[in-house]
Scaffold this motif. Sequence first.
Motif, PDB file in Angstrom:
ATOM      1  N   THR A 208       0.815  -1.217   0.000  1.00 56.68           N
ATOM      2  CA  THR A 208       0.000   0.000   0.000  1.00 56.68           C
ATOM      3  C   THR A 208       0.848   1.266   0.000  1.00 56.68           C
ATOM      4  O   THR A 208       0.302   2.365   0.056  1.00 56.68           O
ATOM      5  CB  THR A 208      -0.936   0.025   1.225  1.00 56.68           C
ATOM      6  N   THR A 209       2.172   1.129  -0.065  1.00 56.18           N
ATOM      7  CA  THR A 209       3.072   2.280  -0.136  1.00 56.18           C
ATOM      8  C   THR A 209       4.178   1.968  -1.135  1.00 56.18           C
ATOM      9  O   THR A 209       4.470   0.789  -1.397  1.00 56.18           O
ATOM     10  CB  THR A 209       3.715   2.582   1.233  1.00 56.18           C
ATOM     11  N   PRO A 210       4.829   2.990  -1.689  1.00 55.74           N
ATOM     12  CA  PRO A 210       5.947   2.719  -2.604  1.00 55.74           C
ATOM     13  C   PRO A 210       7.059   1.876  -1.977  1.00 55.74           C
ATOM     14  O   PRO A 210       7.561   0.952  -2.639  1.00 55.74           O
ATOM     15  CB  PRO A 210       6.420   4.121  -2.991  1.00 55.74           C
ATOM     16  N   PRO A 211       7.489   2.128  -0.718  1.00 56.27           N
ATOM     17  CA  PRO A 211       8.511   1.241  -0.143  1.00 56.27           C
ATOM     18  C   PRO A 211       8.056  -0.212  -0.057  1.00 56.27           C
ATOM     19  O   PRO A 211       8.862  -1.132  -0.237  1.00 56.27           O
ATOM     20  CB  PRO A 211       8.750   1.843   1.251  1.00 56.27           C
ATOM     21  N   GLN A 212       6.772  -0.433   0.203  1.00 59.78           N
ATOM     22  CA  GLN A 212       6.277  -1.808   0.230  1.00 59.78           C
ATOM     23  C   GLN A 212       6.296  -2.426  -1.168  1.00 59.78           C
ATOM     24  O   GLN A 212       6.560  -3.623  -1.321  1.00 59.78           O
ATOM     25  CB  GLN A 212       4.866  -1.849   0.812  1.00 59.78           C
ATOM     26  N   VAL A 213       6.020  -1.627  -2.192  1.00 58.71           N
ATOM     27  CA  VAL A 213       6.142  -2.129  -3.563  1.00 58.71           C
ATOM     28  C   VAL A 213       7.585  -2.540  -3.832  1.00 58.71           C
ATOM     29  O   VAL A 213       7.850  -3.583  -4.443  1.00 58.71           O
ATOM     30  CB  VAL A 213       5.674  -1.072  -4.583  1.00 58.71           C
ATOM     31  N   ALA A 214       8.529  -1.723  -3.362  1.00 57.59           N
ATOM     32  CA  ALA A 214       9.945  -2.064  -3.530  1.00 57.59           C
ATOM     33  C   ALA A 214      10.274  -3.379  -2.831  1.00 57.59           C
ATOM     34  O   ALA A 214      11.014  -4.220  -3.369  1.00 57.59           O
ATOM     35  CB  ALA A 214      10.819  -0.934  -2.990  1.00 57.59           C
ATOM     36  N   ASP A 215       9.720  -3.584  -1.633  1.00 58.73           N
ATOM     37  CA  ASP A 215       9.936  -4.851  -0.924  1.00 58.73           C
ATOM     38  C   ASP A 215       9.352  -6.018  -1.715  1.00 58.73           C
ATOM     39  O   ASP A 215       9.948  -7.101  -1.787  1.00 58.73           O
ATOM     40  CB  ASP A 215       9.294  -4.795   0.460  1.00 58.73           C
ATOM     41  N   ALA A 216       8.172  -5.810  -2.292  1.00 55.19           N
ATOM     42  CA  ALA A 216       7.537  -6.872  -3.072  1.00 55.19           C
ATOM     43  C   ALA A 216       8.361  -7.221  -4.305  1.00 55.19           C
ATOM     44  O   ALA A 216       8.507  -8.397  -4.663  1.00 55.19           O
ATOM     45  CB  ALA A 216       6.125  -6.446  -3.473  1.00 55.19           C
ATOM     46  N   LEU A 217       8.909  -6.210  -4.963  1.00 53.27           N
ATOM     47  CA  LEU A 217       9.729  -6.466  -6.146  1.00 53.27           C
ATOM     48  C   LEU A 217      11.023  -7.184  -5.775  1.00 53.27           C
ATOM     49  O   LEU A 217      11.504  -8.041  -6.528  1.00 53.27           O
ATOM     50  CB  LEU A 217      10.029  -5.158  -6.868  1.00 53.27           C
ATOM     51  N   ALA A 218      11.594  -6.851  -4.624  1.00 56.80           N
ATOM     52  CA  ALA A 218      12.801  -7.551  -4.179  1.00 56.80           C
ATOM     53  C   ALA A 218      12.496  -9.022  -3.924  1.00 56.80           C
ATOM     54  O   ALA A 218      13.297  -9.905  -4.258  1.00 56.80           O
ATOM     55  CB  ALA A 218      13.353  -6.888  -2.915  1.00 56.80           C
ATOM     56  N   PHE A 219      11.340  -9.298  -3.331  1.00 61.54           N
ATOM     57  CA  PHE A 219      10.931 -10.684  -3.110  1.00 61.54           C
ATOM     58  C   PHE A 219      10.725 -11.391  -4.450  1.00 61.54           C
ATOM     59  O   PHE A 219      11.145 -12.539  -4.632  1.00 61.54           O
ATOM     60  CB  PHE A 219       9.643 -10.712  -2.283  1.00 61.54           C
ATOM     61  N   ALA A 220      10.084 -10.706  -5.399  1.00 64.54           N
ATOM     62  CA  ALA A 220       9.873 -11.292  -6.726  1.00 64.54           C
ATOM     63  C   ALA A 220      11.196 -11.552  -7.431  1.00 64.54           C
ATOM     64  O   ALA A 220      11.343 -12.544  -8.155  1.00 64.54           O
ATOM     65  CB  ALA A 220       8.993 -10.367  -7.563  1.00 64.54           C
ATOM     66  N   ASP A 221      12.160 -10.673  -7.215  1.00 61.92           N
ATOM     67  CA  ASP A 221      13.465 -10.848  -7.852  1.00 61.92           C
ATOM     68  C   ASP A 221      14.152 -12.119  -7.365  1.00 61.92           C
ATOM     69  O   ASP A 221      14.938 -12.726  -8.100  1.00 61.92           O
ATOM     70  CB  ASP A 221      14.335  -9.622  -7.557  1.00 61.92           C
ATOM     71  N   ARG A 222      13.849 -12.527  -6.133  1.00 64.79           N
ATOM     72  CA  ARG A 222      14.429 -13.763  -5.593  1.00 64.79           C
ATOM     73  C   ARG A 222      13.641 -14.995  -6.038  1.00 64.79           C
ATOM     74  O   ARG A 222      13.996 -16.119  -5.672  1.00 64.79           O
ATOM     75  CB  ARG A 222      14.467 -13.697  -4.062  1.00 64.79           C
ATOM     76  N   HIS A 223      12.581 -14.775  -6.796  1.00 67.86           N
ATOM     77  CA  HIS A 223      11.745 -15.880  -7.279  1.00 67.86           C
ATOM     78  C   HIS A 223      11.588 -15.784  -8.792  1.00 67.86           C
ATOM     79  O   HIS A 223      10.487 -15.869  -9.332  1.00 67.86           O
ATOM     80  CB  HIS A 223      10.374 -15.847  -6.592  1.00 67.86           C
TER      81      HIS A 223
END
Length: 609
Positions: A208-223
């Motif tokens: 729900t925030t840009p930093p959380q989107v960044a966290d989600a993309l980092a998780f996706a990058d590891r998958h």
Amino acid sequence: MTLELGVVLDPALPPATMAALAQRAEEAGLDMVVTNPGDLDPWTTATWLLGSTKSIPIGVALAPVATPDPRDPEAGYPSVAGRARDSLDLLAGARLITDPSAWTLAPADPSPADLERAAAANLPVVVPASTEAEVDRLARLLIEHRGPRPTGPRRTSSVRAKRLPGIAYDEVPASLAETAVEPGDPAYRTVRSTYLRGGRPGLVLRPTTPPQVADALAFADRHRHLPLGIRSGGHGVSGRSTNNGGLVIDVGGMNTIEVLDTATRRVRIGPGATWKQVAAALDPYGWALGSGDYGGVGVGGLATAGGIGYLSRKHGLTIDHLVAVEMVLADGSIVRADREENPDLFWGVRGAGANLGVVTAFEFEVYEVAEVGSAQLTLVVPDIEEALLRFGEMAAEAPRDTTVFLVTGRPRPEGSVIQLYGLVDSPDPEVIVERLTPFASLGALVQQQVILAHYTDVMNQAHDIGPDGHHGHGEPHARSGLIPGLTSEFARDAAQLLRTGDVYFFQLRTMGGAIADVDPTATAFAHRNAAFQITAMGGGTEALDTAWSLVQPHLEGLYLSFETTRSPERVADAFPPATLTRLRELKQRFDPTNLFRDNFNIDLSEMNR
């Protein structure tokens, strides 16, 4: 082996004490509370404990309900008991456990060795406790065994059993753990599918925030081995915002709409807002922002693809009123893009944004719109070829304030049914009637509705998504194209396409007008000279492709939002060569490792050919 530890409460304890001990177990980080109802009604006991706690699973041992004896008024009924159990579990957030084989009992005051032996069954271990001191001792034993409890919601063994291999569920970033949805969670059915496409993703992250989107993309990058979908409203025909077994980053919660400056009519809109919500927010100011033809569509997908709608011939595409974006790039950086800052990125977002990052906020300069004429006409035409040709002439020659879309499908024995959806950007009833009268002459008019309305009323005809989310099924099959004009040859071949019976939905969206006023090189959406956008939907890929081949020679480009084929050839159709070359350069700069690959992917390998 991970130890899960809980308590068993004596039903002889006072109800207030039972509730207090359950709350203490939850606060202390234990995994489960079990009670043997004794003389108490099991459903009432379970409801009492579930209502007294927030997240800890509650176990109540229930004997299986046998087939009832109709002569016994006290006998239970399996269907009633099952419905009561399922309802209580749903209301409590999947925290009710009624199968006593789902846990194993250890002796009171257990030693670490006792716990090890009990845990060998690979089930949660429950220990009798009747005081807060006993609960606290168990919590200390648990911490000694496995360390502090990880952040995030509690999930029972049965929920965790539905986890898919290849996803590090226990490594979801702390900022996203509370709202992440797994296949076993009760909320899963509300997020798994989109409007048209059924899906079974392995994990849905809801920042729900840009930093959380960044966290989600980092998780996706590891998958990287998994599909990745980015979702705003979940309505898109392409269906790319869900998948099977992969990750979905759902920004639907980023849906705020804020007026920044009334003098310039600048507004800031989150990607998760729907166009229905946008229209309602702008209406009190006498403003509007054209979108598509359906208010239930999310802002994020449409506003990065183009935006061909009822106001486009008068005011241009949706992206033509975009003045800035905030977005998160593949490397997690949060940037602003407009004509001064990151202008190349701003150019690419307007037509190909799904390849470059996740937009977390859009800034638009909207325009004044008074009341409009909204029309829905249903006609039966004996000759669909002639009707298409005449419609093309009328729509192209209509003044810019008039936009009409045509929808039809398989011909019927009595003729083809066509539906016309139109908007006249004028508050004058006489002008509205004058503009629409020619279209009513296309065939036998069997139904009509023409109203003077606000633009928000037009968008408000869409259904709300509701708490149960979308429930699409299967895989949509759609083809999209753009044509520079509706010629007699196109009308002939489109009529033949419809006569195959393999296309159940065929739409012509009128373009031209203000859309063509913009330089084709000004945005990544470059097909500014198109007169019509075409969409065809069918029940299967092979039959649809065969039918679509009849009109393929007439096409000059496509609109990605209504296309389900993701082949490189379709991407080349969407972007002229010079545009595609520039987009590849941007892709190399902003997403060099191709994180955003599961859409209409701009393939970097083509750069070296």
